[in-house]
Design a protein around this motif. Sequence first.
Motif, mmCIF file in Angstrom:
data_model
loop_
_atom_site.group_PDB
_atom_site.id
_atom_site.type_symbol
_atom_site.label_atom_id
_atom_site.label_comp_id
_atom_site.label_asym_id
_atom_site.label_seq_id
_atom_site.Cartn_x
_atom_site.Cartn_y
_atom_site.Cartn_z
ATOM 1 N N ALA A 209 -0.189 5.867 -2.980
ATOM 2 C CA ALA A 209 0.218 6.888 -2.012
ATOM 3 C C ALA A 209 1.122 6.234 -0.972
ATOM 4 O O ALA A 209 1.859 5.320 -1.288
ATOM 5 N N CYS A 210 1.010 6.685 0.273
ATOM 6 C CA CYS A 210 1.949 6.273 1.316
ATOM 7 C C CYS A 210 2.058 4.753 1.488
ATOM 8 O O CYS A 210 3.129 4.235 1.779
ATOM 9 N N ILE B 262 4.870 2.757 -0.205
ATOM 10 C CA ILE B 262 6.225 2.667 0.336
ATOM 11 C C ILE B 262 6.343 1.461 1.245
ATOM 12 O O ILE B 262 7.350 0.752 1.228
ATOM 13 N N GLU B 263 5.284 1.202 2.026
ATOM 14 C CA GLU B 263 5.340 0.008 2.868
ATOM 15 C C GLU B 263 5.298 -1.246 2.021
ATOM 16 O O GLU B 263 5.872 -2.266 2.371
ATOM 17 N N MET C 217 6.748 -1.428 -0.908
ATOM 18 C CA MET C 217 8.123 -1.561 -1.383
ATOM 19 C C MET C 217 9.017 -2.124 -0.285
ATOM 20 O O MET C 217 9.896 -2.933 -0.555
ATOM 21 N N CYS C 218 8.768 -1.708 0.969
ATOM 22 C CA CYS C 218 9.566 -2.254 2.076
ATOM 23 C C CYS C 218 9.321 -3.746 2.218
ATOM 24 O O CYS C 218 10.229 -4.505 2.541
#
Lengths: 165, 168, 372
Positions: free
Chosen positions: A36-37, A40-41, A43-44
């Motif tokens: 989930a969310c 994305i962090e 991936m960052c």
Amino acid sequence: MGEENVPSSIVQFAQLDSLLNLGRANSLWPMTFGLACCAIEMMCTGGSRYDISRFGAEVFRPSPRQSDVMIVAGTINKKLELAVKTLYDQMPEPKWVIAMGNCAISGGPFKVKENYNVVEGADKLFPVDVYIPGCPPRPEALLEGIMTLEEKITGKRRWPRVDPG
Amino acid sequence: MDMREKIRVALAELFPESAPLVHLEGEGDQEVPPRESGVLVTDFTKHGSHLDVLCRPDQVVPVAHIMDREGFFLEAIAGVDWLDKQQFEVLYDYNRLGGEHCRVMVRTRVPRNEPVVPTISAIFPAADWHERETFDFYGIHFQDHPNLIRILLPEDADFHPLCKDYMP
Amino acid sequence: MTVPIHLRHDETFVLNLGPQHPATHGVLRVKLTMDGEYIVKAEPVLGYIHRMHEKMAECGTFAQFMPNTARMDYLHALAFNHGWALVVEKAAGIEVPERAEYIRVITVELNRIASHLLWWAAFLLDLGGFTPLLYAFDDREKIIDLLERVTGSRLTYCYMRFGGVYNDIDEEFITGTRDFIKRLRGRMPRLYHDLVTHNIILIKRIKDIGIISAEQCRRYGATGPVARGSGINYDIRKNEPYSVYPEFDFDVPVFDEGDSMARYMVRMHEMEQSMRIIEQALDKLPDGPVMGKSPKVLKPEAGYYYSAVETARGSLGHRLVCDGGKNPYKLKLRSPTFSNLSLYGEVAEGMLLADALAFMGSLDLVIPEIDR
């Protein structure tokens, strides 16, 4: 001293074991398990500003058979828990688990009275080595989690701890 | 409004016995008149839809045919649990993709102990997943649905979570 | 390119594109019945990240639901905040000051650019190119820095309140945004279009793949770039304007081919249009308060309310049923990706597996938004 998931043998080579642990700690290969969310962090963190490859961990393997550490980034569900457990079991030893984000630690914002579908924490399914709080945690927090895991594996911390204030 | 009038007239054929129209527009607290079924014109800026259609469960499919004929698309299907009245309500939202804007809400009520509504997935394939979700959350059975199984909860779950009397 | 072949329906096997897969954007499982390399039937299975948002809406107050809105589509979280704020302001009759509306539009459009950049990076990662991810994330980090100054979060924003926004923007945000727009406009032609859009490998992989007709879009309720790539000119910011969008002059990119290349071009052009909107909003930004008056305990009058906003993925609808109490009686979230994915089963029939993944990437899926 940190604990390792290495089965003990009759013959111990102390210096070789610590050399192997140094190798394992500095080239952790995570499994792509962004749910989930928090994914994305993650991936960052793999991007070029917070570069996780400085710490040896940029090789995200899709298959559990080729990875060392499972970064559980996101909420685990009753529908998904069997799949997560299977993935954990398929990882070969030595393996570690990082629980990233509040959902993986304890169910996070979904630990409410009316919860009927969320598993409250990854440690209900398998042992977790490092917990990284945050919703979502900053990429620097994930890097600190990797460094804590390295400290757990080798017993030493390579970068000095920053003293606030 | 041209499209709103056109749809109102097209749908009013299905409700010949309803009372003369009341327009819920403008300022002031207007009481919603109690009605069994019928087409009501609503204030778009306040409520977000142009027409509010209350129909019987067996009229859901004819209404869907009319909306399909006029070029609408099915935006969403929702269920509501009115525990005190012992009824489930199914809300259908129709909208237009381009051209003159008109949003129509169609509602139907079924008894809580035997909730059965005919499916509209033969007319709008979008209804397939929406009806599965409404069945998953409330236990409302859609007749003649091609594949009415759970979609969001695990297949072996034995409860319908969004019912008002459910608390784990 | 989909080659019409005779699919042998009796010699098939089932391949599970499982919940853990590098190219499904989240936890989506697709049960593929295959004949060799061709797909006979594709059936998405959902629910692996169902996090009970609608039940949580019923059991908490209106304000307690605002943090949930960001966790559904975390890539365009500000638009989800905006939609929830709009429907409750409609129901309770709360007025929003003009400066707050402008700030809302600026931050939502910045978030839209960030969402499209991440879509672009992930799409090319699926197709096998890693470099665009590094370029896109570089620009995205600049946007996140700007938004973090103002909202406090990097990803899951809880910035809007009923009646406005809770924090004002300052001079440094305004100059930073103008510098960012100049920078991105300078990078677009070479790094985005020369390297990727005109790349022969990309064109061969996504041109004429996954063709969706306009009638299919209507029957399945697809909106957003998926519909605009099939020739349907429908954008809620133009067709059903809300907030201060009527004040701005921008185009809605529409392409007629209906293939993955058309959807790709729609999103690339939308980034440029968002930059236009932000520039106009910064020029016209009025002074004033950023928070209107709203009661401490919100109890909207009973009724049925609907509001729609345009997110990066399509039209997001909130169907709210109030009964006069301080909790919503029922909230139904009409998520755009749910409807966009429902046409996957019909369109993926007869495609090669690699093409089916390119098609799935062009639909821009965010699974927690589907499962809510």
